[in-house]
Design an enzyme around this catalytic site. Structure first.
Site, PDB file in Angstrom:
ATOM      1  N   HIS A   1     -33.975   3.058 -12.168  1.00  0.00           N
ATOM      2  CA  HIS A   1     -35.114   3.917 -12.542  1.00  0.00           C
ATOM      3  C   HIS A   1     -35.151   5.204 -11.718  1.00  0.00           C
ATOM      4  O   HIS A   1     -36.231   5.652 -11.322  1.00  0.00           O
ATOM      5  CB  HIS A   1     -36.437   3.152 -12.377  1.00  0.00           C
ATOM      6  CG  HIS A   1     -36.685   2.151 -13.471  1.00  0.00           C
ATOM      7  ND1 HIS A   1     -37.222   2.502 -14.681  1.00  0.00           N
ATOM      8  CD2 HIS A   1     -36.456   0.817 -13.528  1.00  0.00           C
ATOM      9  CE1 HIS A   1     -37.312   1.409 -15.442  1.00  0.00           C
ATOM     10  NE2 HIS A   1     -36.853   0.388 -14.778  1.00  0.00           N
TER      11      HIS A   1
ATOM     12  N   ASP B   1     -36.096  -2.964  -9.500  1.00  0.00           N
ATOM     13  CA  ASP B   1     -36.001  -3.647 -10.792  1.00  0.00           C
ATOM     14  C   ASP B   1     -35.001  -3.001 -11.747  1.00  0.00           C
ATOM     15  O   ASP B   1     -34.682  -1.827 -11.636  1.00  0.00           O
ATOM     16  CB  ASP B   1     -37.377  -3.698 -11.471  1.00  0.00           C
ATOM     17  CG  ASP B   1     -37.954  -2.317 -11.712  1.00  0.00           C
ATOM     18  OD1 ASP B   1     -37.800  -1.460 -10.826  1.00  0.00           O
ATOM     19  OD2 ASP B   1     -38.550  -2.092 -12.782  1.00  0.00           O
ATOM     20  N   GLU B   2     -34.545  -3.816 -12.665  1.00  0.00           N
ATOM     21  CA  GLU B   2     -33.848  -3.385 -13.873  1.00  0.00           C
ATOM     22  C   GLU B   2     -32.664  -2.447 -13.647  1.00  0.00           C
ATOM     23  O   GLU B   2     -32.561  -1.414 -14.280  1.00  0.00           O
ATOM     24  CB  GLU B   2     -34.840  -2.718 -14.834  1.00  0.00           C
ATOM     25  CG  GLU B   2     -35.906  -3.670 -15.326  1.00  0.00           C
ATOM     26  CD  GLU B   2     -36.755  -3.088 -16.445  1.00  0.00           C
ATOM     27  OE1 GLU B   2     -36.822  -3.751 -17.494  1.00  0.00           O
ATOM     28  OE2 GLU B   2     -37.333  -2.011 -16.276  1.00  0.00           O
ATOM     29  N   VAL B   3     -31.766  -2.833 -12.757  1.00  0.00           N
ATOM     30  CA  VAL B   3     -30.522  -2.077 -12.659  1.00  0.00           C
ATOM     31  C   VAL B   3     -29.632  -2.544 -13.813  1.00  0.00           C
ATOM     32  O   VAL B   3     -29.371  -3.740 -13.944  1.00  0.00           O
ATOM     33  CB  VAL B   3     -29.814  -2.333 -11.317  1.00  0.00           C
ATOM     34  CG1 VAL B   3     -28.472  -1.623 -11.274  1.00  0.00           C
ATOM     35  CG2 VAL B   3     -30.698  -1.890 -10.164  1.00  0.00           C
TER      36      VAL B   3
ATOM     37  N   ASP C   1     -36.972  -8.879  -9.546  1.00  0.00           N
ATOM     38  CA  ASP C   1     -35.529  -8.926  -9.804  1.00  0.00           C
ATOM     39  C   ASP C   1     -34.726  -8.163  -8.741  1.00  0.00           C
ATOM     40  O   ASP C   1     -33.502  -8.266  -8.709  1.00  0.00           O
ATOM     41  CB  ASP C   1     -35.190  -8.423 -11.216  1.00  0.00           C
ATOM     42  CG  ASP C   1     -35.989  -7.213 -11.669  1.00  0.00           C
ATOM     43  OD1 ASP C   1     -37.118  -7.011 -11.165  1.00  0.00           O
ATOM     44  OD2 ASP C   1     -35.496  -6.460 -12.511  1.00  0.00           O
TER      45      ASP C   1
END
Ligand SMILES: *[C@@H]1O[C@H](CO)[C@@H](O)[C@H](O)[C@H]1NC(C)=O
Ligand SMILES: *[C@@H]1O[C@H](CO)[C@@H](O)[C@H](O)[C@H]1NC(C)=O
Ligand SMILES: *[C@@H]1O[C@H](CO)[C@@H](O)[C@H](O)[C@H]1NC(C)=O
Ligand SMILES: *[C@@H]1O[C@H](CO)[C@@H](O)[C@H](O)[C@H]1NC(C)=O
Ligand SMILES: *[C@@H]1O[C@H](CO)[C@@H](O)[C@H](O)[C@H]1NC(C)=O
Length: 875
Positions: free
Chosen positions: A442, A530-532, A579
């Site tokens: 992000h 988060d969310e790599v 995460d």
């Protein structure tokens, strides 16, 4: 010579005419398309995936008198979840630009002149359902070469009227198995029946105090003229704040026998947030006792609530109060859509009313960087702006409907001084600000800004400059083929193999520590995590050069470790999304991260990820419940396509559902999946029983997330927040007695009784208190039913007005039930606050009354339409 000059002048003139002519042709075309090409879209069928995509019809109508020929014109539009980069049968191509930005443009020879009067119908492929109007973004825009971009008129504004009605289940279902459908006015009417005979208890306080004793027979009048406040040296802010809010005189000593005074106690039974409020209605004085300022502040809030509710008639009360959880937070995302300082201050006021104490400030994301870091000016010079630009180094590309110009809330940042204003305001109100700098994922905004900085450094280097500014390069991949990349942001993860990545983080943390130090010293920084996207660093040159070949998860783990090292070396604790510290099939060892406390925010509770919460608590992390299924307030408040909000985690979360959250019994909250199918928790975690929480003490609180993809305006922001935040505050301050009932049927029964009290209080009291502070909120639409020639109406919360319009929203009148003459009718109805300009969305109700017989029908439920007029009222 003279002649030569003449010639030169002529040539320049010719060149000038040529350029002006060219520019004006492009500009003319852009202006024409923006004004005369109207856009209409509708999803074909959300229940049928074609190659994994949902198809959408996009019709472009050339409504003017000019033919549009092939050329370099482009029509840009935004998507929430991404679309396919593809050739379209209509002769256009849909290209992915970056993030959610796409553009339609003539597809070479396949494009034939777009004639005046013609409509091009294109089928576009979406990566996700389009089951709500708010999934679509406003402000499409046109460009052609270097002409000034223009917004497509038919797509302007928050009404999103270019999207056709959701008039069939194919359009409003989220996939085949979606169990929900929009409620009809009659269904609402029947559901709201349980709210009949509301009771007003003027002495009810939200959030519910720990202990209240009262005596309604001992009554006194309270009015601001006769009463005074005794200024408190120990509670300076609290005593003057109370005087300001009530508009009551404050004196350094008792100048009247009707007084409110503060007492600083040293009572080992009272925690820093505890207080004792004693209302002596016989002697006519009020005391707030507390050990520390936060306690006194919460005593003030309780008193204000009582005074605002009691209408001048106060009874004897003694309240002992303390919070259930230490962490009672709101996360505000300012990156997707910027939030001006005054909105934030207003939100802090609202948080204070309900005794919330943590503001988790999401300051950076792919779509923007919102805090000035004086030592790295490019972050805000470029990263805080969104606009259309043909050259690099000006701004980030438009996203989420922010349009081509830099004048919307796609653009904005807090200067150091503005941020300090927020900090001071929060600190006075005992709200801790926890800034979030998203790493490593992000991070597109930061990466773009640092690439620009790098190009400036290279330029200086190339002209032989010796003193080069430090590099903070965050990403150095091989050029990627955007066309083949399925990722929305193909390059948004800070590279763990670059040393400059860590220098950057260190520098940013130094700046935050510095900004905070005189106002509210920084204790915790949230570092995202988060969310790599899997494979994010497969093309990293730095990793190749350093011979690092780890999985994305392993790389991320090593990155987070180093970030924790940096933070702890500066004395900071860190916060992370769940995460970020879950590399394998279990939480990373807490020992891997050097910070004394690591706060984990479990959000992704879909599927068996629900067990992560217990695992983190048991692994020694401090856990802040951010459950997307209950506390993500970017999600919709009803299963209706006209209800603003997302629905990926859960079909909807209304205030009632938030009230039903059981933070101490995690699995009891798992009832259905994101389309409403029942879940059997006993077989949920890999078909086994989910791990039992051994360390409930490590669950330290709750946080509501205001991710703001769909919150462009102030009204949208507050609409999504309230009154859900009131229920969330209730859950985080007070443990309800029903939560401890083991028998599910008994528990639900008691919960519903207490919910009814809570919702009665919303209608009678809290909504008016929000009105008083000019804070918008959502009102549910009215229930409507024709019974014996009377159009019966009701509302979910009591004490609201209902308005009706029989001219499709041009004019509205307060509706009172009465017999209706024979005839056929088409009404729009909406709920209105009694004390403010807040309206529900309107619902359509068509019915006929015959003199002999009564019949009623409402057109298909999906005809519940949001008219332009009601929108104007909402916005
Ligand atoms: C508060 O009470 C404790 C003992 O209960 C005592 O040690 C301490 O000095 C007191 N503090 C003040 C400010 O009176
Ligand atoms: C916004 O864009 C205009 C030109 O389009 C430019 O003149 C102005 O400086 C920009 N403002 C900011 C804050 O970047
Ligand atoms: C990029 O990927 C697309 C789709 O896979 C392919 O058609 C195109 O040739 C690729 N372009 C380059 C420059 O490799
Ligand atoms: C990065 O840092 C490591 C360890 O400090 C060092 O060995 C390496 O040479 C550095 N790489 C670059 C490109 O500066
Ligand atoms: C209330 O807020 C709206 C925006 O939400 C603003 O336009 C209006 O001026 C405010 N009114 C007052 C009295 O502050």
């Amino acid at each position: 010579m003279q002649k030569y000059m003449m010639k030169l002048h002529e040539n320049i003139l010719l060149l000038w005419i040529f350029i002006v002519h060219e520019v004006s042709t492009d500009q003319h075309l852009v202006d024409y398309i923006a004004e005369h090409v109207t856009v209409k879209v509708h999803v074909v069928d959300n229940t049928a995936l074609i190659d994994g995509y949902v198809q959408e019809y996009v019709s472009l109508s050339n409504t003017g008198s000019m033919d549009i020929s092939n050329g370099d014109w482009k029509i840009y539009h935004n998507s929430l979840y991404g679309k396919r980069d593809e050739e379209l049968h209509c002769g256009l191509r849909n290209h992915h630009a970056l993030g959610g930005l796409y553009y339609l443009t003539p597809n070479g020879d396949k494009f034939k002149t777009f004639k005046a009067g013609e409509t091009l119908v294109c089928i576009i492929h979406n990566r996700y359902s389009l089951a709500a109007r708010s999934d679509y973004m406003p402000n499409w825009y046109v460009t052609s070469n270097d002409a000034e971009p223009k917004t497509v008129v038919s797509t302007m504004g928050e009404g999103i009227n270019y999207v056709e009605d959701f008039d069939s289940y194919l359009r409003w279902k989220h996939g085949k198995t979606d169990q929900y459908k929009p409620y009809s006015p009659e269904e609402r009417y029947d559901m709201y029946k349980m709210y009949d005979s509301p009771k007003y208890n003027p002495y009810k306080i939200v959030p519910t105090p720990w202990s209240v004793t009262s005596n309604r027979r001992v009554v006194m009048t309270f009015n601001i003229e006769e009463w005074m406040i005794v200024y408190s040296d120990a509670f300076k802010f609290e005593s003057t704040y109370l005087a300001d809010i009530l508009g009551i005189a404050i004196h350094t000593s008792r100048a009247s026998n009707k007084y409110i005074q503060f007492v600083k106690t040293n009572d080992s039974n009272l925690g820093p947030e505890s207080y004792n409020l004693n209302i002596d209605a016989a002697l006519e004085n009020i005391e707030i006792l507390a050990n520390e300022n936060p306690g006194a502040f919460y005593g003030v809030q309780t008193l204000v609530s009582l005074i605002e509710g009691c209408n001048g008639e106060m009874i004897a009360m003694n309240i002992m109060d303390k919070p259930r959880f230490l962490y009672r937070g709101i996360m505000i995302d300012t990156a997707r859509n910027f939030k001006p300082v005054k909105w934030i201050l207003k939100m802090i006021d609202a948080m204070s009313m309900y005794k919330l104490n943590k503001l988790h400030f999401h300051l950076t994301d792919d779509e923007g960087w919102r805090i000035q870091i004086p030592s790295i000016p490019e972050l805000t010079e470029i990263g805080s702006k969104r606009c259309h630009s043909e050259i690099d180094g000006v701004c980030l590309p438009p996203q989420l409907g922010s349009g081509p110009h830099n004048t919307t809330l796609g653009t904005g940042f807090y200067s150091v001084d503005e941020y300090k204003t927020i900090l001071k305001y929060a600190d006075d109100r005992h709200v801790e600000v926890i800034p979030e700098i998203e790493t490593p994922g992000h991070s597109s905004a930061a990466i773009t800004a640092m690439n620009y900085r790098e190009s400036k450094i290279s330029r200086l280097e190339s002209i032989g400059e010796q003193n080069l500014p430090p590099s903070y390069l965050l990403e150095m991949s091989m050029e990627r083929n955007m066309t083949s990349s399925p990722l929305k942001w193909p390059r948004n993860a800070i590279d763990p193999c670059l040393n400059t990545s860590y220098k950057f983080i260190s520098k940013v943390l130094d700046a935050l520590i510095d900004i905070h130090k005189d106002v509210q010293p920084l204790k915790t920084v949230h570092v995202g995590g988060d969310e790599v996207p899997d494979g994010a660093w497969d093309e990293s040159q730095a990793c190749k050069e350093n011979d690092i070949h780890l999985s994305t998860k392993q790389q991320q783990k090593s990155f987070m470790k180093q970030v924790a090292d940096i933070a702890s070396s500066k004395g900071l604790d860190i916060g992370v999304w769940d995460d970020g510290v879950y590399a394998e099939d279990k939480p990373d060892s807490k020992e891997d991260y050097k910070s004394e406390n690591v706060y984990v925010y479990p959000w992704d509770t879909r599927g068996d990820k629900i067990k992560h919460t217990a695992e983190f608590a048991d692994a020694g992390y401090k856990v802040v419940l951010s459950l997307a299924t209950y506390l993500y307030f970017g999600h919709t408040q009803g299963p209706d396509p006209e209800e603003r909000g997302l629905y990926w985690a859960t079909r909807y979360t209304d205030t009632q559902k938030v009230f039903g959250l059981m933070p101490d019994d995690l699995y009891a909250n798992v009832l259905e999946d994101n389309v409403g199918n029942t879940i059997d928790i006993n077989t949920f975690c890999d078909g086994k029983i989910c791990p039992i929480l051994e360390n409930p003490g490590n669950i330290i609180g709750l946080e509501a997330s205001m991710f703001s993809e769909n919150m462009r305006t102030e009204e949208e922001f507050y609409y999504m927040g309230f009154p859900r935040i009131v229920a969330m505050a209730e859950k985080s301050w007070h443990k309800a007695s029903w939560e401890d009932i083991n028998d599910v049927i008994e528990r639900n029964k008691e919960r519903d009784i207490q919910w009814k009290e809570f919702s009665d209080n919303l209608g009678f009291k809290e909504l008016s208190r929000l009105d008083k502070r000019n804070i918008s909120y959502r009102l549910p639409p009215p229930g409507v039913r024709l019974e014996e020639n009377v159009l019966k109406v009701n509302t979910k919360y009591p004490n609201l007005l209902i308005e009706a319009s029989n001219d499709i929203g041009k004019s509205w009148e307060t509706y009172t039930e009465s017999k209706i003459q024979a005839g056929s009718y088409s009404y729009l109805l909406r709920t209105k606050s009694r004390t403010g300009d807040i309206y529900s969305r309107s619902v359509e109700f068509k019915f006929a009354v015959s003199s002999s017989m009564t019949s009623s029908w409402s057109w298909s439920t999906s005809l519940i339409i949001l008219t332009v007029i009601s929108l104007l009222n909402l916005l």
